[in-house]
Write an enzyme that holds these catalytic residues in place. Sequence first.
Site, PDB file in Angstrom:
ATOM      1  N   GLY A  19      -8.601  15.625 -44.766  1.00 38.74           N
ATOM      2  CA  GLY A  19      -9.480  16.590 -44.101  1.00 38.74           C
ATOM      3  C   GLY A  19      -9.813  17.815 -44.933  1.00 38.74           C
ATOM      4  N   ARG A  72     -14.485  -2.464 -31.852  1.00 34.31           N
ATOM      5  CA  ARG A  72     -15.145  -1.290 -32.452  1.00 34.31           C
ATOM      6  C   ARG A  72     -15.928  -0.550 -31.376  1.00 34.31           C
ATOM      7  NH1 ARG A  72     -15.902   0.053 -37.601  1.00 34.31           N
ATOM      8  NH2 ARG A  72     -15.053  -1.918 -38.365  1.00 34.31           N
ATOM      9  N   MET A  97     -13.385   7.547 -42.041  1.00 36.19           N
ATOM     10  CA  MET A  97     -13.462   6.269 -42.736  1.00 36.19           C
ATOM     11  C   MET A  97     -13.715   5.089 -41.791  1.00 36.19           C
ATOM     12  SD  MET A  97     -13.206   7.587 -45.583  1.00 36.19           S
ATOM     13  CE  MET A  97     -13.009   6.328 -46.823  1.00 36.19           C
ATOM     14  N   ARG A  98     -14.518   5.308 -40.781  1.00 39.39           N
ATOM     15  CA  ARG A  98     -14.868   4.226 -39.855  1.00 39.39           C
ATOM     16  C   ARG A  98     -16.374   4.029 -39.865  1.00 39.39           C
ATOM     17  NH1 ARG A  98     -11.685   0.789 -37.694  1.00 39.39           N
ATOM     18  NH2 ARG A  98     -12.871   0.747 -35.773  1.00 39.39           N
ATOM     19  N   LEU A 100     -19.511   3.377 -37.828  1.00 39.43           N
ATOM     20  CA  LEU A 100     -19.826   3.637 -36.415  1.00 39.43           C
ATOM     21  C   LEU A 100     -20.885   2.649 -35.935  1.00 39.43           C
ATOM     22  CD1 LEU A 100     -19.879   7.490 -36.820  1.00 39.43           C
ATOM     23  CD2 LEU A 100     -18.231   6.205 -35.413  1.00 39.43           C
ATOM     24  N   HIS A 116     -21.137  11.949 -48.222  1.00 38.09           N
ATOM     25  CA  HIS A 116     -20.813  10.714 -48.946  1.00 38.09           C
ATOM     26  C   HIS A 116     -20.593  11.073 -50.412  1.00 38.09           C
ATOM     27  CE1 HIS A 116     -20.824   6.430 -49.917  1.00 38.09           C
ATOM     28  NE2 HIS A 116     -21.645   6.712 -50.920  1.00 38.09           N
ATOM     29  N   THR A 148     -27.668   7.604 -39.752  1.00 39.61           N
ATOM     30  CA  THR A 148     -28.561   6.665 -39.045  1.00 39.61           C
ATOM     31  C   THR A 148     -27.791   5.346 -38.909  1.00 39.61           C
ATOM     32  OG1 THR A 148     -29.449   5.811 -41.119  1.00 39.61           O
ATOM     33  CG2 THR A 148     -30.581   7.714 -40.137  1.00 39.61           C
ATOM     34  N   LEU A 151     -25.865   2.262 -42.819  1.00 38.75           N
ATOM     35  CA  LEU A 151     -24.743   2.968 -43.448  1.00 38.75           C
ATOM     36  C   LEU A 151     -25.178   3.713 -44.716  1.00 38.75           C
ATOM     37  CD1 LEU A 151     -21.619   3.342 -43.292  1.00 38.75           C
ATOM     38  CD2 LEU A 151     -21.426   1.395 -44.868  1.00 38.75           C
ATOM     39  N   GLU A 181     -18.095  18.843 -53.136  1.00 36.52           N
ATOM     40  CA  GLU A 181     -18.219  18.622 -51.683  1.00 36.52           C
ATOM     41  C   GLU A 181     -17.838  19.882 -50.917  1.00 36.52           C
ATOM     42  OE1 GLU A 181     -16.297  15.049 -50.216  1.00 36.52           O
ATOM     43  OE2 GLU A 181     -16.555  14.108 -52.154  1.00 36.52           O
TER      44      GLU A 181
HETATM   45  C1  GRF Z   1     -14.210  12.588 -49.718  1.00 39.42           C
HETATM   46  O1  GRF Z   1     -14.571  12.135 -51.001  1.00 39.42           O
HETATM   47  C2  GRF Z   1     -15.366  12.329 -48.783  1.00 39.42           C
HETATM   48  O2  GRF Z   1     -16.616  12.400 -49.433  1.00 39.42           O
HETATM   49  C3  GRF Z   1     -15.104  10.951 -48.331  1.00 39.42           C
HETATM   50  O3  GRF Z   1     -13.693  10.971 -48.079  1.00 39.42           O
HETATM   51  C4  GRF Z   1     -13.086  11.738 -49.129  1.00 39.42           C
HETATM   52  C5  GRF Z   1     -11.932  12.548 -48.573  1.00 39.42           C
HETATM   53  O4  GRF Z   1     -12.453  13.605 -47.830  1.00 39.42           O
HETATM   54  N1  GRF Z   1     -15.873  10.598 -47.188  1.00 39.42           N
HETATM   55  P1  GRF Z   1     -11.480  14.665 -47.053  1.00 39.42           P
HETATM   56  O5  GRF Z   1     -10.568  15.282 -48.093  1.00 39.42           O
HETATM   57  O6  GRF Z   1     -10.702  13.876 -46.035  1.00 39.42           O
HETATM   58  O7  GRF Z   1     -12.438  15.670 -46.461  1.00 39.42           O
END
Ligand code: GRF
Length: 221
Positions: A19, A72, A97-98, A100, A116, A148, A151, A181
């Site tokens: 996070g 799902r 990481m799912r 949707l 992303h 959208t 993916l 990011e």
């Molecule tokens: C990051 O590279 C993000 O772009 C990807 O997951 C990685 C970890 O992100 N979706 P975080 O540290 O959990 O925010």
Amino acid sequence: MSDTFFARPRFVILISGHGSNMQAIVQACQSGACPAEVCAVIASRTETAGLAWAASQGIETIGLAHNAFPSREAFDRALAEAIDRFSPNYVLLAGFMRVLTPTFVERFSGRLINIHPSLLPSFPGLHTHAQALATGVQSHGCTVHFVTPVLDHGPIIAQGVVPVNANDTPATLANRVLGMEHIIYPQVAAWLAQGRVHLTSDHRVQVDGVETRLFTPGQSS
Ligand code: GRF
């Protein structure tokens, strides 16, 4: 006039692990750089470092074990119901990481944002840094976009670019991208909170008062 009269826009942030992007956005809201309130942090697992950190900041947290649901669709329904409790203006996916379901995406259409770790449309999907190294590109980075049903494909709000160095590994490149990011996502969050981000009829993005939405190394947010 009381603060509640000018209620700040409400964000719910979805995570799956560390996070760090969520933390960067929360800190931007705490500093005032982003005029929004993070009402909840919801994770696709019950125990994550991100949930613990958010709780330490006094933010409501919910952990939904995705593997505890029969499908799902069932997970997405529970997730949507949890989100709706907070009536957010925007739902920010941050290391979520799912994949949707289209039903979920349609339900939050126009309010669902993701980051992303590549310069979309290059390298959708997973292992983006290994893909970048394998193809020999010299620039790489990250993209914040509207979600959208397709993916890693939605209208692009902002991108951050970083160089690929000669001795990079997927880990060193990922680390460089992650630093970018943490610059672009809080900035996009601030634009969203200020009501400056608009989707055009041809599915492009305009941000009031912003000429360029490409961030480069060394540029402050
Ligand atoms: C990051 O590279 C993000 O772009 C990807 O997951 C990685 C970890 O992100 N979706 P975080 O540290 O959990 O925010």
